[in-house]
Design an enzyme around this catalytic site. Structure first.
Site, PDB file in Angstrom:
ATOM      1  N   GLU A   1       0.828  -1.210   0.000  1.00 34.16           N
ATOM      2  CA  GLU A   1       0.000   0.000   0.000  1.00 34.16           C
ATOM      3  C   GLU A   1       0.861   1.258   0.000  1.00 34.16           C
ATOM      4  O   GLU A   1       0.343   2.363   0.191  1.00 34.16           O
ATOM      5  CB  GLU A   1      -0.891   0.027   1.250  1.00 34.16           C
ATOM      6  CG  GLU A   1      -1.826  -1.142   1.397  1.00 34.16           C
ATOM      7  CD  GLU A   1      -3.071  -0.988   0.549  1.00 34.16           C
ATOM      8  OE1 GLU A   1      -3.286   0.102   0.000  1.00 34.16           O
ATOM      9  OE2 GLU A   1      -3.816  -1.976   0.420  1.00 34.16           O
TER      10      GLU A   1
ATOM     11  N   HIS B   1      -3.964   2.285   8.677  1.00 29.45           N
ATOM     12  CA  HIS B   1      -5.104   1.559   8.112  1.00 29.45           C
ATOM     13  C   HIS B   1      -5.309   0.308   8.953  1.00 29.45           C
ATOM     14  O   HIS B   1      -4.356  -0.440   9.197  1.00 29.45           O
ATOM     15  CB  HIS B   1      -4.847   1.182   6.654  1.00 29.45           C
ATOM     16  CG  HIS B   1      -5.808   0.142   6.167  1.00 29.45           C
ATOM     17  ND1 HIS B   1      -7.180   0.339   6.195  1.00 29.45           N
ATOM     18  CD2 HIS B   1      -5.626  -1.117   5.707  1.00 29.45           C
ATOM     19  CE1 HIS B   1      -7.769  -0.754   5.753  1.00 29.45           C
ATOM     20  NE2 HIS B   1      -6.860  -1.660   5.455  1.00 29.45           N
TER      21      HIS B   1
ATOM     22  N   HIS C   1      -8.658  -2.681  10.622  1.00 31.73           N
ATOM     23  CA  HIS C   1      -9.972  -3.294  10.378  1.00 31.73           C
ATOM     24  C   HIS C   1     -10.768  -3.369  11.690  1.00 31.73           C
ATOM     25  O   HIS C   1     -10.976  -4.464  12.225  1.00 31.73           O
ATOM     26  CB  HIS C   1      -9.787  -4.714   9.816  1.00 31.73           C
ATOM     27  CG  HIS C   1      -9.004  -4.811   8.537  1.00 31.73           C
ATOM     28  ND1 HIS C   1      -8.396  -5.974   8.101  1.00 31.73           N
ATOM     29  CD2 HIS C   1      -8.732  -3.878   7.584  1.00 31.73           C
ATOM     30  CE1 HIS C   1      -7.791  -5.752   6.935  1.00 31.73           C
ATOM     31  NE2 HIS C   1      -7.966  -4.496   6.610  1.00 31.73           N
TER      32      HIS C   1
ATOM     33  N   HIS D   1     -14.631  -2.600   4.731  1.00 32.71           N
ATOM     34  CA  HIS D   1     -13.209  -2.944   4.739  1.00 32.71           C
ATOM     35  C   HIS D   1     -12.503  -2.483   6.018  1.00 32.71           C
ATOM     36  O   HIS D   1     -12.051  -3.320   6.796  1.00 32.71           O
ATOM     37  CB  HIS D   1     -12.528  -2.379   3.479  1.00 32.71           C
ATOM     38  CG  HIS D   1     -11.060  -2.661   3.400  1.00 32.71           C
ATOM     39  ND1 HIS D   1     -10.311  -2.449   2.278  1.00 32.71           N
ATOM     40  CD2 HIS D   1     -10.196  -3.140   4.317  1.00 32.71           C
ATOM     41  CE1 HIS D   1      -9.060  -2.797   2.492  1.00 32.71           C
ATOM     42  NE2 HIS D   1      -8.964  -3.209   3.736  1.00 32.71           N
TER      43      HIS D   1
HETATM   44  O1  2HA Z   1      -2.222  -4.468   3.744  1.00 30.38           O
HETATM   45  O2  2HA Z   1      -5.295  -4.412   5.152  1.00 30.38           O
HETATM   46  O3  2HA Z   1      -6.180  -3.442   2.865  1.00 30.38           O
HETATM   47  C1  2HA Z   1      -3.231  -5.080   4.391  1.00 30.38           C
HETATM   48  C2  2HA Z   1      -4.539  -4.437   4.215  1.00 30.38           C
HETATM   49  C3  2HA Z   1      -4.881  -3.840   2.919  1.00 30.38           C
HETATM   50 ZN    ZN Z   2      -7.275  -3.576   4.855  1.00 28.57          ZN
END
Ligand code: 2HA
Ligand code: ZN
Length: 269
Positions: A118, A141, A143, A214
């Site tokens: 990323e 980022h 989840h 996501h």
């Molecule tokens: O790199 O969560 O969406 C891992 C992730 C990408």
């Molecule tokens: Zn992700």
């Protein structure tokens, strides 16, 4: 020996990343290699670091990012786990410096760990932050379970619908996440479109952007502060869900309670 041994400030910043990576795992927000962290560490770079040889060839970023000239970043390694990064940040992450062409970078680290796939989108966000004169140097980022769950229902995807609900669950939410939660509709992970939509949404004055079904993308001055904003929002989502699980729709703080809070903390309306 680590290249960080002689640079206490940089070592402390990387330790903070490791601490946050541990929290992400403990919270269940970082299954497998899920999530990413990049931190602009340029301000800690000293002459000794500048003199270090690269341990990689120049590698393409995939785009030209004109504000990143001379910048250094700590980035999670591609395919690496947050829970491993928590224990050993230099074996599961990498330090890179951007070369003068602003289109290539090289790795300057203890081991050859390739940065996250990323990287282009994270670096595009850092380029945007620098161009804007923002003090923000960290991007996260992850989840977060309950926030992702919310985005499986249309009513929470409307602009600021989730923000208003989350702020009203517990007073700290608006106090510590005063810009709320931006929404980006579902797009393919890692896509250019997702990166561009993320920057557009950050630019509408959000620090935390939700990627439908996501995860979140958050920016702040350092990675602990970025984590805290997501943690506060996810806690509010958990309170909403706990009320629903008890069989009722939560009332939420009233309009006048929210107004009183905003006035007391000097928050935007
Ligand atoms: O790199 O969560 O969406 C891992 C992730 C990408
Ligand atoms: Zn992700």
């Amino acid at each position: 020996m680590s290249i960080l041994d002689k640079n206490k400030a940089m070592k402390a910043e990387v330790r903070q990343v490791a601490e946050v990576a541990g929290y992400l795992w403990q919270k269940g927000w970082a299954e497998r290699n899920g999530g990413n962290i990049t931190v602009n560490i340029t301000r800690w770079v000293d002459d000794a670091m500048r003199a270090l040889p690269a341990i990689s060839e120049p590698l393409p970023i995939g785009k030209t990012l004109p504000h990143l000239e001379g910048c250094w970043f700590y980035c999670k390694g591609t395919g690496k786990r947050m829970r491993d990064l928590a224990r050993n940040p230099m074996a599961n992450g990498s330090i890179i410096r951007i070369l003068p062409d602003c289109a290539t970078y090289e790795i300057v680290a203890d081991r050859l760990v390739m940065p996250t796939s990323e990287l282009p989108s994270h670096l595009a966000v850092h380029d945007y932050l620098i161009a804007k004169g923002s003090p923000y140097r960290a991007s996260l980022h992850t989840h977060p379970i309950e926030l992702v769950a919310l985005t499986h229902c249309h009513k929470w995807l409307e602009k600021d619908a989730a923000t208003r609900m989350l702020w009203s669950m517990i007073p700290e939410t608006k106090a510590f996440c005063p810009r709320g939660l931006g929404m980006v509709p579902y797009m393919l992970p890692s896509s250019v479109e997702l990166a561009e939509a993320t920057i557009r949404t950050l630019d509408q004055d959000y620090d935390v952007v939700m990627w439908e079904k996501h995860g979140v993308f958050a920016v702040d001055t350092d990675i602990m502060n970025a984590f805290d904003q997501v943690d506060v929002l996810n806690k509010a989502a958990q309170i909403y869900i706990a009320s629903k699980n008890m069989g009722f729709e939560p009332e939420g703080m009233t309009y006048s309670q929210m107004k009183e809070l905003s006035d007391a903390f000097g928050l935007p309306k």
